[in-house]
Design a protein around this motif. Structure first.
Motif, PDB file in Angstrom:
ATOM      1  N   ASP A 233       0.845  -1.188   0.000  1.00  0.00           N
ATOM      2  CA  ASP A 233       0.000   0.000   0.000  1.00  0.00           C
ATOM      3  C   ASP A 233       0.883   1.241   0.000  1.00  0.00           C
ATOM      4  OD1 ASP A 233      -2.085   1.752   0.130  1.00  0.00           O
ATOM      5  OD2 ASP A 233      -2.508   1.435   2.266  1.00  0.00           O
ATOM      6  N   VAL A 234       1.260   1.705  -1.191  1.00  0.00           N
ATOM      7  CA  VAL A 234       2.077   2.905  -1.341  1.00  0.00           C
ATOM      8  C   VAL A 234       1.409   3.815  -2.370  1.00  0.00           C
ATOM      9  CG1 VAL A 234       4.232   1.745  -0.706  1.00  0.00           C
ATOM     10  CG2 VAL A 234       3.529   1.812  -3.093  1.00  0.00           C
ATOM     11  N   PRO A 235       1.747   5.105  -2.357  1.00  0.00           N
ATOM     12  CA  PRO A 235       1.044   6.058  -3.240  1.00  0.00           C
ATOM     13  C   PRO A 235       1.219   5.783  -4.740  1.00  0.00           C
ATOM     14  CG  PRO A 235       2.187   7.219  -1.475  1.00  0.00           C
ATOM     15  CD  PRO A 235       2.640   5.802  -1.405  1.00  0.00           C
ATOM     16  N   ILE A 236       2.417   5.377  -5.170  1.00  0.00           N
ATOM     17  CA  ILE A 236       2.709   5.219  -6.596  1.00  0.00           C
ATOM     18  C   ILE A 236       3.039   3.755  -6.870  1.00  0.00           C
ATOM     19  CG2 ILE A 236       4.066   6.017  -8.548  1.00  0.00           C
ATOM     20  CD1 ILE A 236       2.512   8.258  -7.228  1.00  0.00           C
ATOM     21  N   LEU A 237       2.148   3.058  -7.584  1.00  0.00           N
ATOM     22  CA  LEU A 237       2.316   1.628  -7.878  1.00  0.00           C
ATOM     23  C   LEU A 237       2.673   1.450  -9.351  1.00  0.00           C
ATOM     24  CD1 LEU A 237      -0.811   0.283  -5.945  1.00  0.00           C
ATOM     25  CD2 LEU A 237       1.580   0.033  -5.250  1.00  0.00           C
TER      26      LEU A 237
ATOM     27  N   ASN B 158       4.746  -1.346 -10.537  1.00  0.00           N
ATOM     28  CA  ASN B 158       5.540  -2.580 -10.501  1.00  0.00           C
ATOM     29  C   ASN B 158       4.982  -3.752 -11.300  1.00  0.00           C
ATOM     30  OD1 ASN B 158       3.435  -2.851  -8.548  1.00  0.00           O
ATOM     31  ND2 ASN B 158       4.572  -4.492  -7.551  1.00  0.00           N
ATOM     32  N   VAL B 159       3.708  -3.756 -11.662  1.00  0.00           N
ATOM     33  CA  VAL B 159       3.148  -4.943 -12.329  1.00  0.00           C
ATOM     34  C   VAL B 159       2.537  -4.621 -13.696  1.00  0.00           C
ATOM     35  CG1 VAL B 159       2.819  -6.332 -10.256  1.00  0.00           C
ATOM     36  CG2 VAL B 159       1.042  -4.704 -10.922  1.00  0.00           C
ATOM     37  N   ASN B 160       2.946  -3.514 -14.287  1.00  0.00           N
ATOM     38  CA  ASN B 160       2.553  -3.169 -15.661  1.00  0.00           C
ATOM     39  C   ASN B 160       1.052  -3.030 -15.854  1.00  0.00           C
ATOM     40  OD1 ASN B 160       5.295  -3.393 -16.110  1.00  0.00           O
ATOM     41  ND2 ASN B 160       5.165  -5.440 -16.978  1.00  0.00           N
ATOM     42  N   GLU B 161       0.371  -2.587 -14.809  1.00  0.00           N
ATOM     43  CA  GLU B 161      -1.050  -2.268 -14.941  1.00  0.00           C
ATOM     44  C   GLU B 161      -1.219  -0.973 -15.727  1.00  0.00           C
ATOM     45  OE1 GLU B 161      -2.655  -3.791 -10.602  1.00  0.00           O
ATOM     46  OE2 GLU B 161      -1.313  -2.073 -10.746  1.00  0.00           O
ATOM     47  N   ASN B 162      -2.396  -0.756 -16.263  1.00  0.00           N
ATOM     48  CA  ASN B 162      -2.753   0.524 -16.860  1.00  0.00           C
ATOM     49  C   ASN B 162      -3.235   1.408 -15.714  1.00  0.00           C
ATOM     50  OD1 ASN B 162      -4.086   2.698 -18.099  1.00  0.00           O
ATOM     51  ND2 ASN B 162      -4.692   1.448 -19.851  1.00  0.00           N
ATOM     52  N   THR B 163      -2.380   2.320 -15.257  1.00  0.00           N
ATOM     53  CA  THR B 163      -2.694   3.103 -14.056  1.00  0.00           C
ATOM     54  C   THR B 163      -3.685   4.230 -14.330  1.00  0.00           C
ATOM     55  OG1 THR B 163      -0.851   4.671 -14.304  1.00  0.00           O
ATOM     56  CG2 THR B 163      -0.383   2.588 -13.173  1.00  0.00           C
ATOM     57  N   HIS B 164      -4.058   4.429 -15.590  1.00  0.00           N
ATOM     58  CA  HIS B 164      -5.035   5.471 -15.909  1.00  0.00           C
ATOM     59  C   HIS B 164      -6.441   5.103 -15.436  1.00  0.00           C
ATOM     60  CE1 HIS B 164      -1.745   6.819 -18.385  1.00  0.00           C
ATOM     61  NE2 HIS B 164      -2.416   7.885 -18.777  1.00  0.00           N
ATOM     62  N   GLY B 165      -6.684   3.828 -15.258  1.00  0.00           N
ATOM     63  CA  GLY B 165      -8.018   3.411 -14.849  1.00  0.00           C
ATOM     64  C   GLY B 165      -8.988   3.413 -16.022  1.00  0.00           C
ATOM     65  N   VAL B 166     -10.216   3.012 -15.747  1.00  0.00           N
ATOM     66  CA  VAL B 166     -11.243   2.928 -16.783  1.00  0.00           C
ATOM     67  C   VAL B 166     -11.923   4.295 -16.935  1.00  0.00           C
ATOM     68  CG1 VAL B 166     -13.350   1.747 -17.521  1.00  0.00           C
ATOM     69  CG2 VAL B 166     -11.616   0.503 -16.195  1.00  0.00           C
ATOM     70  N   PRO B 167     -11.958   4.861 -18.157  1.00  0.00           N
ATOM     71  CA  PRO B 167     -12.631   6.157 -18.357  1.00  0.00           C
ATOM     72  C   PRO B 167     -14.089   6.110 -17.908  1.00  0.00           C
ATOM     73  CG  PRO B 167     -11.334   5.582 -20.281  1.00  0.00           C
ATOM     74  CD  PRO B 167     -11.332   4.375 -19.394  1.00  0.00           C
ATOM     75  N   GLU B 168     -14.611   7.241 -17.507  1.00  0.00           N
ATOM     76  CA  GLU B 168     -15.945   7.313 -16.914  1.00  0.00           C
ATOM     77  C   GLU B 168     -17.030   6.776 -17.836  1.00  0.00           C
ATOM     78  OE1 GLU B 168     -18.062   7.629 -13.626  1.00  0.00           O
ATOM     79  OE2 GLU B 168     -15.975   8.311 -13.712  1.00  0.00           O
ATOM     80  N   ASP B 169     -16.960   7.122 -19.130  1.00  0.00           N
ATOM     81  CA  ASP B 169     -18.009   6.658 -20.044  1.00  0.00           C
ATOM     82  C   ASP B 169     -17.926   5.145 -20.261  1.00  0.00           C
ATOM     83  OD1 ASP B 169     -15.580   6.983 -21.377  1.00  0.00           O
ATOM     84  OD2 ASP B 169     -16.542   7.432 -23.298  1.00  0.00           O
ATOM     85  N   VAL B 170     -16.699   4.600 -20.250  1.00  0.00           N
ATOM     86  CA  VAL B 170     -16.539   3.156 -20.394  1.00  0.00           C
ATOM     87  C   VAL B 170     -17.007   2.458 -19.120  1.00  0.00           C
ATOM     88  CG1 VAL B 170     -14.927   1.290 -20.928  1.00  0.00           C
ATOM     89  CG2 VAL B 170     -14.571   3.561 -21.919  1.00  0.00           C
ATOM     90  N   LEU B 171     -16.704   3.052 -17.990  1.00  0.00           N
ATOM     91  CA  LEU B 171     -17.141   2.486 -16.712  1.00  0.00           C
ATOM     92  C   LEU B 171     -18.668   2.417 -16.644  1.00  0.00           C
ATOM     93  CD1 LEU B 171     -16.217   1.454 -13.930  1.00  0.00           C
ATOM     94  CD2 LEU B 171     -16.328   3.819 -13.118  1.00  0.00           C
TER      95      LEU B 171
ATOM     96  N   ASP C  52      10.808   3.587  -0.161  1.00  0.00           N
ATOM     97  CA  ASP C  52      10.790   4.494   0.988  1.00  0.00           C
ATOM     98  C   ASP C  52      10.249   5.870   0.609  1.00  0.00           C
ATOM     99  OD1 ASP C  52      11.873   2.440   2.476  1.00  0.00           O
ATOM    100  OD2 ASP C  52      13.930   3.214   2.383  1.00  0.00           O
ATOM    101  N   CYS C  53      10.368   6.217  -0.676  1.00  0.00           N
ATOM    102  CA  CYS C  53       9.820   7.483  -1.186  1.00  0.00           C
ATOM    103  C   CYS C  53       8.362   7.346  -1.628  1.00  0.00           C
ATOM    104  CB  CYS C  53      10.657   7.982  -2.364  1.00  0.00           C
ATOM    105  SG  CYS C  53      12.347   8.453  -1.954  1.00  0.00           S
ATOM    106  N   GLY C  54       7.809   6.148  -1.477  1.00  0.00           N
ATOM    107  CA  GLY C  54       6.414   5.932  -1.854  1.00  0.00           C
ATOM    108  C   GLY C  54       6.210   5.508  -3.288  1.00  0.00           C
ATOM    109  N   VAL C  55       7.273   5.015  -3.943  1.00  0.00           N
ATOM    110  CA  VAL C  55       7.188   4.585  -5.340  1.00  0.00           C
ATOM    111  C   VAL C  55       7.605   3.116  -5.418  1.00  0.00           C
ATOM    112  CG1 VAL C  55       7.992   4.940  -7.705  1.00  0.00           C
ATOM    113  CG2 VAL C  55       7.745   6.906  -6.155  1.00  0.00           C
ATOM    114  N   LEU C  56       6.682   2.256  -5.855  1.00  0.00           N
ATOM    115  CA  LEU C  56       6.971   0.830  -5.973  1.00  0.00           C
ATOM    116  C   LEU C  56       7.174   0.464  -7.434  1.00  0.00           C
ATOM    117  CD1 LEU C  56       7.152  -2.029  -4.712  1.00  0.00           C
ATOM    118  CD2 LEU C  56       4.660  -2.190  -4.965  1.00  0.00           C
ATOM    119  N   ILE C  57       8.413  -0.020  -7.762  1.00  0.00           N
ATOM    120  CA  ILE C  57       8.677  -0.531  -9.097  1.00  0.00           C
ATOM    121  C   ILE C  57       9.077  -2.002  -8.943  1.00  0.00           C
ATOM    122  CG2 ILE C  57       9.293   1.760  -9.920  1.00  0.00           C
ATOM    123  CD1 ILE C  57      12.218   0.835 -10.036  1.00  0.00           C
ATOM    124  N   ARG C  58       9.619  -2.637  -9.962  1.00  0.00           N
ATOM    125  CA  ARG C  58       9.864  -4.079  -9.919  1.00  0.00           C
ATOM    126  C   ARG C  58      11.358  -4.406  -9.948  1.00  0.00           C
ATOM    127  NH1 ARG C  58       6.243  -8.286 -11.327  1.00  0.00           N
ATOM    128  NH2 ARG C  58       7.147 -10.276 -10.657  1.00  0.00           N
TER     129      ARG C  58
END
Length: 372
Positions: free
Chosen positions: A29-33, A35-48, A329-335
């Motif tokens: 649980d960190v602010p910037i994830l 690390n797993v190649n997700e699309n961090t933009h999320g689903v657009p509102e109209d698509v949701l 430690d800076c709140g950024v999780l990469i792989r």
């Protein structure tokens, strides 16, 4: 030995599964994830909204089994891919990992071998183990490249039943020339090798990059896999698919579980496909952030690999795990992919990318302490 491992070893587990650890990246649980190649933009509102309406409609029939053949979805996926494909060429499952698993169930198994070229997707050997298929490793050239001649030579020598070719490759992000696919396919003629080209990240490739879909006509042993987890921002929906000759989809019907794709999954995927323009707009932004990462890491004196994916693999680090921990430690999780001198970062939103780049530069310039 931990108590949990001791209890596991008391079970009559298959010998080839003993000592293995489950696949999985850290879920913290960190602010910037990134690390797993997700699309961090999320689903657009109209698509949701469209997905919500489709799922609500599907919920009215949840007392009944879903369409076992997911016919509408297969037609929609064929239309999306193009290249003259029809529903008969398409198969789908709960993530592309399940498509790969079903392929191994149909064409692998005891006494058979699957071949990969590490560093590559770490699920390949685990899927092989799960189906009691021997996993053999090929070699890459310096810099993790793979030429058509070298790959074909190894396939002719080892004569595997299945070959995995990841393009763009994970974790390096580099694309694979179609000459490699053609050469490997030809080299597997004698052994009747099934060739799987894993194109999970193809939508992020640079413009004009050809897909192995163009090679399908006349090649009944070729399979091209894709996913809706990345470009379509549906990692949580679990929908992967493949294109191949109709006889290959018939083979997978022999091993699939009954009604394996839920009505909710089918409805979600169909709604997303019908609104793909909005999702592809985010893909273009992700590609911009990826190229920005490559440019900035180069400026910092690091060595990023050319990327056709939504992530960047970069080297030039003396202690990559210490840098990984400092970023965390800076709140950024990469792989940390376990490759000496290297780390991998997902291209996120502009703000997420900025946070990563600024934190990394502070670490490299000594403004932020690196753990011993």
């Amino acid at each position: 030995m931990t108590d949990q491992l001791a209890r596991l070893n008391r079970l009559p587990l298959r010998d080839n599964l003993r000592g293995l650890t489950p696949y999985g990246a850290p879920q913290l649980d960190v602010p910037i994830l990134l690390n797993v190649n997700e699309n961090t933009h999320g689903v657009p509102e109209d698509v949701l909204k469209a997905i919500s309406e489709a799922v609500t409609a599907a919920a009215a029939g949840l007392n009944r089994y879903p369409d076992r053949e997911f016919s509408e979805l297969r037609s929609a996926l064929a239309e999306y891919l193009g290249h003259g494909l029809g529903a008969e060429n398409i198969w789908a499952a709960n993530g592309s990992n399940e498509v790969l698993q079903q392929t191994l169930q149909a064409f692998g198994g005891p006494g058979r071998t699957a071949m990969g070229f590490p560093p590559t997707y770490s699920m390949y050997p685990l899927l092989a183990s799960g189906t009691d298929t021997e996993y053999v490793t090929g070699l890459r050239a310096a810099g993790y490249g793979l030429s058509a001649e070298y790959a074909a030579e190894q396939v002719r020598e080892r004569q595997p039943n299945i070959v995995f070719l990841s393009s763009p490759n994970n974790p390096t992000g580099t694309g694979l020339g179609l000459d490699v696919v053609e050469a490997v396919y030809g080299a597997g003629e004698k052994s009747q090798t099934i060739v799987i080209v894993d194109e999970a990240y193809h939508e992020f490739a640079h413009d004009g990059t050809p897909s192995a879909l163009t090679l399908l006509p006349g090649r009944e042993r070729l399979i091209v896999t894709r996913t809706m987890s990345k470009a379509f921002a549906l990692a949580g929906a679990r929908l992967g698919y493949m294109a191949a000759a109709p006889e290959v989809t018939d083979a997978l019907r022999l091993v699939r579980l009954p009604y394996h794709l839920s009505a909710v999954t089918q409805a979600t995927a169909l709604a997303a496909l019908q609104h793909r323009e909005a999702l592809m707009a985010d893909v273009e932004d992700i590609k911009m952030q990826r190229d920005r990462i490559v440019s900035e890491l180069t400026r910092m004196g690091l060595k990023p690999a050319a990327s056709d994916s939504n992530f960047v693999f970069f080297g030039g680090l003396e202690n990559p795990h210490a840098v990984w921990q400092a970023l965390l430690d800076c709140g950024v999780l990469i792989r940390d992919v376990g490759i000496p001198g290297h780390l991998r970062v997902t291209a996120g939103t502009e703000d997420e990318t900025t946070a990563f780049l600024e934190a990394l530069e502070r670490i490299l310039t000594g403004q932020t302490a690196v753990p011993a």
